[in-house]
Design an enzyme around this catalytic site. Structure first.
Site, PDB file in Angstrom:
ATOM      1  N   GLY A  13       0.812  -1.231   0.000  1.00  0.00           N
ATOM      2  CA  GLY A  13       0.000   0.000   0.000  1.00  0.00           C
ATOM      3  C   GLY A  13       0.835   1.265   0.000  1.00  0.00           C
ATOM      4  N   ARG A  40      -4.846 -10.783  -2.555  1.00  0.00           N
ATOM      5  CA  ARG A  40      -4.741 -10.120  -3.865  1.00  0.00           C
ATOM      6  C   ARG A  40      -3.304  -9.991  -4.348  1.00  0.00           C
ATOM      7  NH1 ARG A  40      -8.770  -7.217  -1.346  1.00  0.00           N
ATOM      8  NH2 ARG A  40      -7.223  -5.921  -0.315  1.00  0.00           N
ATOM      9  N   SER A  41      -2.388  -9.652  -3.432  1.00  0.00           N
ATOM     10  CA  SER A  41      -1.018  -9.465  -3.928  1.00  0.00           C
ATOM     11  C   SER A  41      -0.042 -10.495  -3.362  1.00  0.00           C
ATOM     12  CB  SER A  41      -0.539  -8.035  -3.688  1.00  0.00           C
ATOM     13  OG  SER A  41      -0.817  -7.666  -2.381  1.00  0.00           O
ATOM     14  N   CYS A 131      -2.725  10.803  10.977  1.00  0.00           N
ATOM     15  CA  CYS A 131      -1.706  11.661  10.357  1.00  0.00           C
ATOM     16  C   CYS A 131      -1.850  13.140  10.749  1.00  0.00           C
ATOM     17  CB  CYS A 131      -1.753  11.517   8.834  1.00  0.00           C
ATOM     18  SG  CYS A 131      -3.428  11.366   8.169  1.00  0.00           S
ATOM     19  N   GLN A 158      -5.823  18.583   3.631  1.00  0.00           N
ATOM     20  CA  GLN A 158      -5.194  17.259   3.613  1.00  0.00           C
ATOM     21  C   GLN A 158      -5.011  16.696   2.206  1.00  0.00           C
ATOM     22  OE1 GLN A 158      -7.420  16.131   7.787  1.00  0.00           O
ATOM     23  NE2 GLN A 158      -6.556  14.422   6.630  1.00  0.00           N
ATOM     24  N   GLY A 162      -3.396  10.557   1.767  1.00  0.00           N
ATOM     25  CA  GLY A 162      -3.990  10.085   3.029  1.00  0.00           C
ATOM     26  C   GLY A 162      -5.090   9.069   2.796  1.00  0.00           C
ATOM     27  N   LYS A 209     -11.414  12.178  15.456  1.00  0.00           N
ATOM     28  CA  LYS A 209     -10.105  11.589  15.772  1.00  0.00           C
ATOM     29  C   LYS A 209      -9.144  12.680  16.247  1.00  0.00           C
ATOM     30  CE  LYS A 209     -10.377   9.015  11.764  1.00  0.00           C
ATOM     31  NZ  LYS A 209      -9.778   8.612  10.490  1.00  0.00           N
ATOM     32  N   ARG A 231     -10.213  17.900   2.418  1.00  0.00           N
ATOM     33  CA  ARG A 231      -9.340  17.288   1.399  1.00  0.00           C
ATOM     34  C   ARG A 231      -9.095  18.296   0.287  1.00  0.00           C
ATOM     35  NH1 ARG A 231      -7.220  12.584   2.462  1.00  0.00           N
ATOM     36  NH2 ARG A 231      -9.240  11.612   2.747  1.00  0.00           N
ATOM     37  N   HIS A 238       0.184  17.129   4.375  1.00  0.00           N
ATOM     38  CA  HIS A 238      -0.971  17.783   5.004  1.00  0.00           C
ATOM     39  C   HIS A 238      -0.546  19.146   5.554  1.00  0.00           C
ATOM     40  CE1 HIS A 238      -3.168  14.170   4.592  1.00  0.00           C
ATOM     41  NE2 HIS A 238      -3.336  13.810   5.849  1.00  0.00           N
ATOM     42  N   ASN A 311       2.442  13.531   5.219  1.00  0.00           N
ATOM     43  CA  ASN A 311       1.455  12.714   5.944  1.00  0.00           C
ATOM     44  C   ASN A 311       1.720  11.223   5.875  1.00  0.00           C
ATOM     45  OD1 ASN A 311       0.637  13.510   3.151  1.00  0.00           O
ATOM     46  ND2 ASN A 311      -0.913  11.937   3.471  1.00  0.00           N
TER      47      ASN A 311
HETATM   48  P1  NAP Z   1      -3.684   1.438   0.495  1.00  0.00           P
HETATM   49  O1  NAP Z   1      -2.718   2.147  -0.363  1.00  0.00           O
HETATM   50  O2  NAP Z   1      -5.076   1.234   0.028  1.00  0.00           O
HETATM   51  O3  NAP Z   1      -3.047   0.012   0.897  1.00  0.00           O
HETATM   52  C1  NAP Z   1      -3.739  -0.938   1.658  1.00  0.00           C
HETATM   53  C2  NAP Z   1      -2.803  -2.073   2.041  1.00  0.00           C
HETATM   54  O4  NAP Z   1      -3.470  -2.958   2.934  1.00  0.00           O
HETATM   55  C3  NAP Z   1      -2.352  -2.911   0.856  1.00  0.00           C
HETATM   56  O5  NAP Z   1      -1.039  -3.327   1.079  1.00  0.00           O
HETATM   57  C4  NAP Z   1      -3.305  -4.094   0.924  1.00  0.00           C
HETATM   58  O6  NAP Z   1      -2.785  -5.243   0.323  1.00  0.00           O
HETATM   59  C5  NAP Z   1      -3.375  -4.283   2.416  1.00  0.00           C
HETATM   60  N1  NAP Z   1      -4.537  -5.060   2.844  1.00  0.00           N
HETATM   61  C6  NAP Z   1      -5.843  -4.800   2.626  1.00  0.00           C
HETATM   62  N2  NAP Z   1      -6.610  -5.749   3.170  1.00  0.00           N
HETATM   63  C7  NAP Z   1      -5.787  -6.653   3.732  1.00  0.00           C
HETATM   64  C8  NAP Z   1      -5.961  -7.889   4.419  1.00  0.00           C
HETATM   65  N3  NAP Z   1      -7.177  -8.397   4.649  1.00  0.00           N
HETATM   66  N4  NAP Z   1      -4.860  -8.549   4.860  1.00  0.00           N
HETATM   67  C9  NAP Z   1      -3.632  -8.059   4.625  1.00  0.00           C
HETATM   68  N5  NAP Z   1      -3.391  -6.902   3.974  1.00  0.00           N
HETATM   69  C10 NAP Z   1      -4.453  -6.230   3.512  1.00  0.00           C
HETATM   70  O7  NAP Z   1      -3.824   2.189   1.879  1.00  0.00           O
HETATM   71  P2  NAP Z   1      -2.734   2.994   2.715  1.00  0.00           P
HETATM   72  O8  NAP Z   1      -2.848   4.437   2.455  1.00  0.00           O
HETATM   73  O9  NAP Z   1      -1.405   2.341   2.605  1.00  0.00           O
HETATM   74  O10 NAP Z   1      -3.320   2.810   4.164  1.00  0.00           O
HETATM   75  C11 NAP Z   1      -3.358   1.563   4.818  1.00  0.00           C
HETATM   76  C12 NAP Z   1      -3.920   1.769   6.201  1.00  0.00           C
HETATM   77  O11 NAP Z   1      -3.011   2.547   6.959  1.00  0.00           O
HETATM   78  C13 NAP Z   1      -5.227   2.582   6.209  1.00  0.00           C
HETATM   79  O12 NAP Z   1      -6.351   1.797   6.062  1.00  0.00           O
HETATM   80  C14 NAP Z   1      -5.165   3.242   7.546  1.00  0.00           C
HETATM   81  O13 NAP Z   1      -5.681   2.338   8.511  1.00  0.00           O
HETATM   82  C15 NAP Z   1      -3.700   3.411   7.785  1.00  0.00           C
HETATM   83  N6  NAP Z   1      -3.283   4.812   7.552  1.00  0.00           N
HETATM   84  C16 NAP Z   1      -2.982   5.533   8.618  1.00  0.00           C
HETATM   85  C17 NAP Z   1      -2.601   6.814   8.482  1.00  0.00           C
HETATM   86  C18 NAP Z   1      -2.359   7.618   9.683  1.00  0.00           C
HETATM   87  O14 NAP Z   1      -2.991   8.619   9.816  1.00  0.00           O
HETATM   88  N7  NAP Z   1      -1.472   7.248  10.567  1.00  0.00           N
HETATM   89  C19 NAP Z   1      -2.477   7.409   7.241  1.00  0.00           C
HETATM   90  C20 NAP Z   1      -2.784   6.652   6.126  1.00  0.00           C
HETATM   91  C21 NAP Z   1      -3.191   5.336   6.307  1.00  0.00           C
HETATM   92  P3  NAP Z   1      -3.158  -5.730  -1.203  1.00  0.00           P
HETATM   93  O15 NAP Z   1      -2.084  -5.208  -2.105  1.00  0.00           O
HETATM   94  O16 NAP Z   1      -3.090  -7.207  -1.098  1.00  0.00           O
HETATM   95  O17 NAP Z   1      -4.519  -5.228  -1.511  1.00  0.00           O
HETATM   96  N1  12T Z   2      -9.732   8.463   6.413  1.00  0.00           N
HETATM   97  O1  12T Z   2      -5.657   6.439   9.927  1.00  0.00           O
HETATM   98  O2  12T Z   2      -8.610   9.580   4.350  1.00  0.00           O
HETATM   99  O3  12T Z   2      -7.526   7.159  10.723  1.00  0.00           O
HETATM  100  O4  12T Z   2      -6.876  10.824   4.812  1.00  0.00           O
HETATM  101  C1  12T Z   2      -5.959   8.392   7.972  1.00  0.00           C
HETATM  102  C2  12T Z   2      -6.189   9.101   6.808  1.00  0.00           C
HETATM  103  C3  12T Z   2      -8.214   7.742   8.067  1.00  0.00           C
HETATM  104  C4  12T Z   2      -6.708   7.055   9.814  1.00  0.00           C
HETATM  105  C5  12T Z   2      -7.665   9.903   5.060  1.00  0.00           C
HETATM  106  C6  12T Z   2      -8.476   8.450   6.914  1.00  0.00           C
HETATM  107  C7  12T Z   2      -6.971   7.733   8.573  1.00  0.00           C
HETATM  108  C8  12T Z   2      -7.438   9.136   6.293  1.00  0.00           C
END
Ligand code: NAP
Ligand code: 12T
Length: 334
Positions: A13, A40-41, A131, A158, A162, A209, A231, A238, A311
């Protein structure tokens, strides 16, 4: 010195990929990595630090016979809800990027510059804040210590990153005139006062949050906080307009020095030379940038700040890796 086995969950991701960059730059004592994502991957290959890794499917047995010490989760809330407790039961310390565990009273919510000591009472899960909260905390903590914050008003700008790869793609395609898939309206040339879902009181979850996490991280429920999260069509970084009201009086020059001397902050505030924080200069770095520092002349004691950070780095991957570094430091002191 002990060498650690680190797992990255959600490695394909937006946050997961950045984890790999930040890990490459860090000097965590790691002897082994395991890479997880969904079915999926699974099976796809990743080049990392000169080695090839095959992505594994995360399942109930992923932590059974492994000697994983630390798992960096960024695979969404439902994945964390289900798999973080399984990992913790197997002795893994999970550093979780989702919102699933942040407000659990048994789970520390940590920004290393602000409350590293909360790492010590973890029971196997440590939460990484939202974030938008993380970069705000880096700026607010030194000011709260010195002037005691009474009230905070957050207004955020933002980036689409994100919202993951899908958010990023919506802006890329939107700039070419294509319709959005992730956001409810086009994001190119637009602003959406809508991040995460709406709740009963009219606030979005993202806003709630920021409010709750601020109070938890600063260990002070008496701080009044309100937020509007928006957004904007920025790929990465951000920005936040932050208005603070203090209990104590302050000297503006001294307040600037407090920020300049605080950990994790770079002050960029030179109006003559048009120097102020921006997403394009913050992107790719782990610092929090503060500028436009000025007195709020409408109240007894208050200040306005403009705070920018990457972010996906400080707001997610870098903060989580810094938590892992602190955790290891504490373990080495035992
Ligand atoms: P993203 O680009 O959509 O990537 C999602 C990742 O999660 C991909 O690697 C996906 O794998 C994997 N995944 C989905 N379902 C899964 C499952 N059942 N088992 C194992 N892996 C799975 O999203 P992202 O932006 O990287 O964000 C991922 C998560 O990080 C968010 O949902 C959020 O909870 C968190 N986040 C936190 C912050 C923060 O504020 N600290 C900021 C951004 C995101 P595949 O390639 O196999 O689909
Ligand atoms: N919806 O980790 O969409 O709680 O920018 C982080 C970023 C949730 C989270 C976004 C979101 C989170 C977003």
């Amino acid at each position: 010195m002990k060498q650690y086995h680190v797992a990255v969950v959600g490695v394909t991701g937006m946050v997961g990929r950045t984890f790999l960059k930040v890990l490459e730059e860090s000097n965590l004592p790691v002897s082994k990595y395991t890479m997880f994502a969904s079915a999926r991957s699974a099976g796809s290959k990743i080049e990392f630090m000169g080695k090839e890794y095959v992505v594994q499917e995360l399942n109930e047995h992923s932590f059974d016979n492994e000697d994983i010490d630390i798992a960096l989760f960024s695979a969404g809330g439902s994945t964390s809800e289900k798999f973080a407790p399984i990992a913790a039961q197997h002795g893994v310390v999970v550093i979780d990027n989702s919102s699933a565990w942040r407000m659990d009273p048994e789970v520390p919510l940590v920004v290393p510059e602000v409350n590293p000591e909360d790492i010590l009472w973890n029971k196997g899960i440590i939460a990484n804040p939202n974030c938008s909260t993380i970069q705000a905390m880096v700026a607010l903590k030194p000011l709260h210590d010195k002037y005691k914050i009474k009230r905070v008003i957050y207004s955020t700008y933002q980036a689409v990153s994100g919202a993951g790869m899908a958010g990023y793609t919506d802006l890329e395609n939107g700039l070419k005139g294509e319709a959005p898939k992730k956001f409810p309206y086009p994001i190119a040339g637009n602003c959406l006062p809508h991040i995460d879902v709406f709740t009963e009181n009219g606030y979005t979850k993202e806003e709630i949050k920021m409010i709750k996490e601020t109070q938890k991280i600063l260990h002070d429920d008496s701080i009044r906080v309100t937020a509007t999260t928006v957004r904007v069509p920025v790929f990465n970084g951000h920005s936040e307009s932050i208005n603070l009201e203090f209990e104590k009086q302050f000297d503006l020059k001294e307040l600037r020095e407090v920020l300049e001397n605080a950990p994790g902050i770079v002050v960029q505030d030179d109006l003559e030379n048009q120097i102020y924080p921006m997403p394009i200069t913050a992107a790719g770095t782990n610092e929090t940038y503060v500028g436009r520092i000025r007195r709020d002349e409408s109240i007894e004691s208050g200040v306005n700040l403009w705070v920018v950070a990457d972010n996906i780095r400080k707001g997610a991957a870098a903060n989580a890796v810094q938590i892992a570094e602190r955790l290891i430091e504490y373990k080495n002191q035992d």
